[in-house]
Motif scaffolding. Sequence first.
Motif, PDB file in Angstrom:
ATOM      1  N   LEU A 182       0.936  -1.079  -0.230  1.00  0.00           N
ATOM      2  CA  LEU A 182      -0.092  -0.345  -0.007  1.00  0.00           C
ATOM      3  C   LEU A 182       0.967   1.024   0.143  1.00  0.00           C
ATOM      4  N   TYR A 183       0.416   2.122  -0.501  1.00  0.00           N
ATOM      5  CA  TYR A 183       1.426   2.740  -0.830  1.00  0.00           C
ATOM      6  C   TYR A 183       0.991   4.545   0.264  1.00  0.00           C
ATOM      7  N   PRO A 184       1.429   4.456   1.679  1.00  0.00           N
ATOM      8  CA  PRO A 184       1.064   5.077   2.538  1.00  0.00           C
ATOM      9  C   PRO A 184       0.743   6.450   2.500  1.00  0.00           C
ATOM     10  N   ARG A 185       1.088   7.172   1.381  1.00  0.00           N
ATOM     11  CA  ARG A 185       0.773   8.870   1.223  1.00  0.00           C
ATOM     12  C   ARG A 185      -0.583   8.946   0.191  1.00  0.00           C
ATOM     13  N   LEU A 186      -1.168   7.641  -0.116  1.00  0.00           N
ATOM     14  CA  LEU A 186      -2.259   7.582  -1.023  1.00  0.00           C
ATOM     15  C   LEU A 186      -3.229   6.680  -0.083  1.00  0.00           C
ATOM     16  N   SER A 187      -4.517   8.305  -0.736  1.00  0.00           N
ATOM     17  CA  SER A 187      -6.073   7.674   0.723  1.00  0.00           C
ATOM     18  C   SER A 187      -6.652   6.290   0.576  1.00  0.00           C
TER      19      SER A 187
ATOM     20  N   ALA B 122      -9.116   5.351  -1.034  1.00  0.00           N
ATOM     21  CA  ALA B 122     -10.630   4.936  -2.667  1.00  0.00           C
ATOM     22  C   ALA B 122      -8.294   5.749  -3.457  1.00  0.00           C
ATOM     23  N   GLU B 123      -7.081   6.420  -3.794  1.00  0.00           N
ATOM     24  CA  GLU B 123      -6.304   6.233  -4.145  1.00  0.00           C
ATOM     25  C   GLU B 123      -5.582   5.157  -4.500  1.00  0.00           C
ATOM     26  N   ASN B 124      -5.529   4.410  -3.612  1.00  0.00           N
ATOM     27  CA  ASN B 124      -5.240   3.095  -3.328  1.00  0.00           C
ATOM     28  C   ASN B 124      -5.693   2.259  -4.160  1.00  0.00           C
ATOM     29  N   ALA B 125      -7.256   1.865  -4.067  1.00  0.00           N
ATOM     30  CA  ALA B 125      -7.542   0.593  -4.494  1.00  0.00           C
ATOM     31  C   ALA B 125      -7.651   1.443  -6.102  1.00  0.00           C
TER      32      ALA B 125
ATOM     33  N   ASP C 146     -16.420  -2.531   4.769  1.00  0.00           N
ATOM     34  CA  ASP C 146     -16.339  -1.563   5.953  1.00  0.00           C
ATOM     35  C   ASP C 146     -15.468  -0.165   5.871  1.00  0.00           C
ATOM     36  N   LEU C 147     -14.894  -0.326   4.648  1.00  0.00           N
ATOM     37  CA  LEU C 147     -14.075   1.066   4.423  1.00  0.00           C
ATOM     38  C   LEU C 147     -14.528   2.957   4.296  1.00  0.00           C
ATOM     39  N   SER C 148     -15.893   2.507   3.583  1.00  0.00           N
ATOM     40  CA  SER C 148     -16.475   3.747   2.832  1.00  0.00           C
ATOM     41  C   SER C 148     -16.023   4.854   3.987  1.00  0.00           C
ATOM     42  N   ASP C 149     -16.426   4.526   4.927  1.00  0.00           N
ATOM     43  CA  ASP C 149     -16.448   5.963   6.188  1.00  0.00           C
ATOM     44  C   ASP C 149     -14.393   6.566   5.649  1.00  0.00           C
ATOM     45  N   ALA C 150     -13.828   5.261   5.736  1.00  0.00           N
ATOM     46  CA  ALA C 150     -11.848   6.018   5.556  1.00  0.00           C
ATOM     47  C   ALA C 150     -12.031   6.036   4.228  1.00  0.00           C
ATOM     48  N   ARG C 151     -12.706   6.846   3.479  1.00  0.00           N
ATOM     49  CA  ARG C 151     -12.232   6.321   1.913  1.00  0.00           C
ATOM     50  C   ARG C 151     -11.326   7.646   1.709  1.00  0.00           C
ATOM     51  N   HIS C 152     -11.664   8.731   2.503  1.00  0.00           N
ATOM     52  CA  HIS C 152     -10.146   9.514   1.451  1.00  0.00           C
ATOM     53  C   HIS C 152      -9.249   9.188   3.079  1.00  0.00           C
ATOM     54  N   ARG C 153      -9.312   8.547   4.115  1.00  0.00           N
ATOM     55  CA  ARG C 153      -7.844   8.395   5.271  1.00  0.00           C
ATOM     56  C   ARG C 153      -6.665   7.854   4.321  1.00  0.00           C
ATOM     57  N   LEU C 154      -5.626   8.572   5.007  1.00  0.00           N
ATOM     58  CA  LEU C 154      -4.503   7.862   3.658  1.00  0.00           C
ATOM     59  C   LEU C 154      -3.580   6.859   4.462  1.00  0.00           C
ATOM     60  N   ALA C 155      -3.387   5.566   3.436  1.00  0.00           N
ATOM     61  CA  ALA C 155      -2.908   4.399   4.139  1.00  0.00           C
ATOM     62  C   ALA C 155      -2.009   4.661   5.122  1.00  0.00           C
ATOM     63  N   GLN C 156      -1.765   5.244   5.567  1.00  0.00           N
ATOM     64  CA  GLN C 156      -0.161   5.283   6.213  1.00  0.00           C
ATOM     65  C   GLN C 156      -1.163   5.712   8.116  1.00  0.00           C
ATOM     66  N   ASN C 157      -2.624   5.898   7.873  1.00  0.00           N
ATOM     67  CA  ASN C 157      -3.202   6.762   8.953  1.00  0.00           C
ATOM     68  C   ASN C 157      -4.363   5.366   8.770  1.00  0.00           C
TER      69      ASN C 157
ATOM     70  N   MET D 147      -6.910  -2.232   8.204  1.00  0.00           N
ATOM     71  CA  MET D 147      -8.205  -2.232   8.048  1.00  0.00           C
ATOM     72  C   MET D 147      -7.325  -1.962   6.521  1.00  0.00           C
ATOM     73  N   GLN D 148      -5.890  -2.138   6.510  1.00  0.00           N
ATOM     74  CA  GLN D 148      -5.066  -2.091   5.021  1.00  0.00           C
ATOM     75  C   GLN D 148      -5.215  -3.312   4.911  1.00  0.00           C
ATOM     76  N   ARG D 149      -5.267  -4.161   5.310  1.00  0.00           N
ATOM     77  CA  ARG D 149      -5.489  -5.942   4.987  1.00  0.00           C
ATOM     78  C   ARG D 149      -6.728  -5.697   4.250  1.00  0.00           C
ATOM     79  N   ARG D 150      -7.492  -5.001   4.749  1.00  0.00           N
ATOM     80  CA  ARG D 150      -9.277  -4.678   4.228  1.00  0.00           C
ATOM     81  C   ARG D 150      -9.651  -3.959   3.289  1.00  0.00           C
ATOM     82  N   LEU D 151      -8.111  -3.347   3.045  1.00  0.00           N
ATOM     83  CA  LEU D 151      -7.872  -2.463   1.842  1.00  0.00           C
ATOM     84  C   LEU D 151      -7.036  -3.434   0.266  1.00  0.00           C
ATOM     85  N   MET D 152      -6.117  -4.037   1.581  1.00  0.00           N
ATOM     86  CA  MET D 152      -5.571  -4.939  -0.148  1.00  0.00           C
ATOM     87  C   MET D 152      -6.664  -5.571  -0.346  1.00  0.00           C
TER      88      MET D 152
END
Lengths: 517, 330
Positions: free
Chosen positions: B91-96, B98-101, B127-138, B143-148
């Motif tokens: 995952l790219y920590p400085r991408l949100s 949504a941007e990572n996906a 279950d990441l709709s609320d975290a859509r704009h959160r940066l991956a580093q946060n 959540m990172q696993r779910r994003l992947m």
Amino acid sequence: MADAPLIEKTVPTGAGHGGVPAWRRWLIRARAYFLKEVNEIRRQPLLIMSLIVGPLLVLILFGATYVNSTPRVRTAVVLPPGGAPGISEEQIREVIGLNFDLRAITTDRAGAEAQLAAGDLDLVQIIPENAANALREGVSPQIEFVSNAINPLVEGWIQYLAYAEVNEINKAILRATAAEAQREASTIRVRVVDAEGKVSELERGVVEARAQAARRDIGEIRTTLESLEQALPSQEFLSAQGGESARLRPTIERLKTNLDRIDRAIADNKLTEALAEIAAAKNDLRALNGSLEIFVNTPPERLVSPVTQSYRNVRGGAYPAVVYYAPGVLALLVQHTAVTLGALALVRERLMGAFEVFRVAPVNLTQLILGKYLGYTVFIGLATLALIVAMTLLGVPLLGNWLLFAALILLLIVASLGVGFLISALSGSDSQAIQLAMISLLLSIFFSGFFIALDSFAWPALVVAYAIPMTHGLAGFQDVMLRGIAPNPWTWIGLGLIAVITFALVVLITRRQLLKA
Amino acid sequence: MSSENLAILSEGVELDFGNGAGIFDQHYQVPQGTILGMIGPSGCGKTTTCRVALGLLIPQKGRITTLGRNPARFRAADRERIGYIPQQFVLYPRLSVAENAAFVASLYGMPARRVRARLDELLAFVDLSDARHRLAQNLSGGMQRRLMLAGALMHDPVLLFADEPTAGIDPVLRARFWEYFRQLRDQGRTLVVTTQVVSEAIYCDYVAVMRKGRILAVDTPENLRRMALGGEIIDLTLKNPEEVHRALEVLKRWKDVVRAAHRSPNPDAEADIHVVVEDAREWLPEVLNRLENQKPRISVESAAPVEVSYDEVFIRIMEQDQRAQEARHG
């Protein structure tokens, strides 16, 4: 466990592109890398600020504080124990203070040398004893310069300034000598005119067979000539003036020979021969008088420095330092930003395991590298534009064609990215990539012609110099910005070759790394 | 099963890295629309097996097809049908979020319009709709696993490889992941999931037990249990502990049904017997009848199938393989 929301119950097709043509999917993949890079960079405002504002502040500080390129050489003058008779302290300060930062005039040589050894002084000048006597005796007195320079450039400057100082002293001595000679020659010239009258009398004496009187006249004329010969500066000096002055001493020699012949002719009672020699002597005396007139009336300054110089800069004048170095700063910024970003571009993703994902996905290496190149090019292009605007406000001109300028920036970015990506492909870690990027920065500062001209290096260093994108970028920017001419074709060829070779190497190495991922 | 219905077919695949590392003589097949769990200790070759199936490594021996093609010769169109969640976080920590996906989706050539629509759907799924704009580093590890997972599903793959997706996450989230996987399976996707957590075998349709690069067994979890234990176990508690010996003799004589009968390994349960049959639920009434019908009657106080943990099943399979290897090598 709470039920997770179900995604749409459709049969998966594995065709997320939904019938998008292949060429467009190709572009979408390249764009993926482009957008990723742009988004990652724009999230780092400190990086952006440091890349644009940093170099600009350095340039402003440099421009505001740069005085000149001549080093200040802290100097002490050591006089002989009895001082320098005939030379005032004011004169010493005037001559030496011209090129050196004169800190002390002393007779304590040991003290001055101790200060030199301690680093409190850069140079000690030791004035010889009895310089005036030595001069009179035809011996060249020697001023001893002792320095403790550790900087080769400063040492070069000291040697040059010492040469200039001695040159000035020599000229001052010559000026004084010439003025003195002119004064004496002016007095003797009256006697030369008188000698012309005596030659006429001599002629009459010979005709009237008054041999005794005639030989006395010859003696008087000879005395006058010898006085003149003593008063005149050396033949080397007179020859350097050329024209009439150069002929003074030969004419005197010829006249003296004439007088000897006349004397012998009178003694041998050869009237006709004596009269012929007298006629020749009359002509020579006339010529000598004319030459003396010119010598006496020539300003001593022209006698000492017969050749003068005139200087004109077709641009009206060189640029201030801040303007002159601006293209170099711009080239350095573009290259360093591109190399640094490029150096981290591949190594990070390789280490984080992204290459494995890229291999599973239907992307190819060209899309990966092109997308990244494009992302960085856009960012660096914008940063460069901001810097150019700021430089324009500082008065840095762009005299040439702006399209050529833009093309040159683009090519420099691509070539520098190539170097950065190559570093990235070769590096085993982030820190190694940064280290190599810093080495490329050092190489650029020393070998790009930014501070030290390329002519100063032997050919092996030039090979390194021409492999640095900044070398070509700097030359091109100076041409376009400051001279208003198109860059040399070698600028384009050099940058083009670096861009192509590095791109090919990056593709080659990264392909192998991808296959290992 | 026809090879057309197989997502993966591996026949004698071998890739020897030297010094005993690699994968050896792998035979397995994964029917479409199922979950294959690859279970084994660290370094047993799970990831290498996946990488061969993905075409990242080329086997030295054997033949493998993934979605009907040799993975070493995958075209872009083949790769567009496959999703992959690697073991490492990519995952790219400085991408949100949504941007990572979106980045992963774009790698598969998805146009922006489709990315937007799919993103809403998948972020809700994990279950990441609320975290859509959160940066991956946060994001937290879970959540990172779910994003992947969301990223790997963006392009709607028919076959998903997930390399240890549940490693290092808490049991609740782990169960949730398996819930996701089963939903994806129910939509018709095929999943290959590697794990070191043996108990996760229960969520899989098929389980491949791996050791030292070899697949020791690949079957449904139930069949693996039967294989490991020789069948299923019925735990009987007799009313009279003195009748244990007679009951064991009766059961052992009933060879058609009873594969083994012995005292319970629990020393405190004197009246307990373990009876091994092919299917515990099917044969439980018959076993009770057989004992009750004895003269004199053997009274059973309680009877129930034993739920042997998959950890034990796994250990038994490993031990069986160890014994077999020792026997082979004298």
